[in-house]
Design an enzyme around this catalytic site. Structure first.
Site, PDB file in Angstrom:
ATOM      1  N   SER A   1      25.087  33.801  40.912  1.00  0.00           N
ATOM      2  CA  SER A   1      26.104  32.913  41.469  1.00  0.00           C
ATOM      3  C   SER A   1      25.618  32.331  42.785  1.00  0.00           C
ATOM      4  CB  SER A   1      27.396  33.697  41.720  1.00  0.00           C
ATOM      5  OG  SER A   1      28.338  32.928  42.436  1.00  0.00           O
TER       6      SER A   1
ATOM      7  N   TYR B   1      31.802  40.487  45.330  1.00  0.00           N
ATOM      8  CA  TYR B   1      31.243  39.703  44.222  1.00  0.00           C
ATOM      9  C   TYR B   1      29.881  39.135  44.618  1.00  0.00           C
ATOM     10  CZ  TYR B   1      30.661  36.077  40.673  1.00  0.00           C
ATOM     11  OH  TYR B   1      30.163  35.287  39.664  1.00  0.00           O
TER      12      TYR B   1
END
Length: 258
Positions: free
Chosen positions: A151, A161
């Site tokens: 990501s 995350y």
């Protein structure tokens, strides 16, 4: 001599996509199958994986849905065995399964320990376990491709995350070094703001932070998952055989590195 477009084909290849019942997983699975691969959609939601595979099969594509817990070595091994039983081997693994929208939106200092452990187990260890589960099958076929979904958030700092995805970038480099001599290339795709339900749930279109983030992106601000497919097919196909150990950003220039 094969044309450039021929080198993007995956005829005769077998691909496994984890998180295959999810939004991006289904887009990835369809693209790999349309490029000629037989595709296994694997997901903790076994019924969802089977339904997604049936949808693709209804369009004439070779697919299978299987249930898998990527954090369990026995379950991942079973996924690999079912794939080889159905299609004769494994050439491509897309480690797409991850926790994102489910993660509590709190400062990392306030994140409960069980959530910290869960995210790292799913988003990092799960990819390692699945890579280990398919390694022997890939070696038997003379090599393969492992593509980890990371990501842009990996390079932003902040929440768990991003921490987990940066760890997966490191895993990608480590696996590329260890598996490269066996003919297995390992790379990662780092998407920016993807326009799908999980992405909008994590960062709604009307959230003030989205405007601030998109202001920092010099090119296209966000995109549907289909805009990731050129990179996916390059990394999975013979056209990408010289690419190894890389995290490729597909984000409109949000993350730039010299």
């Amino acid at each position: 001599m094969s044309s450039t477009l021929d080198r993007l084909r995956l005829d005769g290849k077998v691909a496994v996509v984890t998180g295959g019942a999810g939004a991006i997983g289904q887009v990835y699975g369809r693209a790999l199958a349309q490029a000629g691969a037989s595709v296994v959609l694997a997901d903790l939601n076994g019924e969802g994986a089977e339904q997604a595979a049936k949808t693709l099969a209804g369009d004439g594509l070779r697919t299978l849905g299987v249930q898998v817990d990527i954090t369990d070595r026995a379950s991942a091994a079973d996924m690999a065995a079912k794939t080889t039983d159905a299609f004769g081997g494994i050439d491509i693994l897309v480690n797409n399964a991850a926790l994102m929208a489910e993660i509590p939106q709190v400062d990392i200092l306030d994140l409960p320990t069980d959530w910290f452990d869960r995210v790292m187990r799913v988003n990092v260890l799960g990819a390692v376990i699945c890579a280990g589960a398919v390694k022997a099958a890939m070696v038997e076929r003379g090599g393969g491709r492992i593509i980890n979904q990371v990501s842009a958030g990996a390079f932003m700092g902040g929440g768990i995350y991003g921490v987990s995805k940066l760890a997966l970038v490191n895993v990608t480099v480590g696996l590329a070094r260890s598996l490269g001599p066996l003919g297995i290339n390992v790379n990662a795709i780092a998407p920016g703001l993807v326009e799908n339900e999980p992405g909008l749930r994590s960062l709604p279109a009307d959230h003030p932070a989205r405007a601030a983030l998109t202001a920092a992106i010099p090119g296209k601000k966000s995109a549907p998952a289909e805009d990731l497919l050129g990179t996916l097919l390059l990394l999975a196909s013979p056209a990408g055989e010289w690419i190894n150990g890389q995290a490729i950003s597909v984000d409109g220039g949000w993350v730039t590195r010299l």
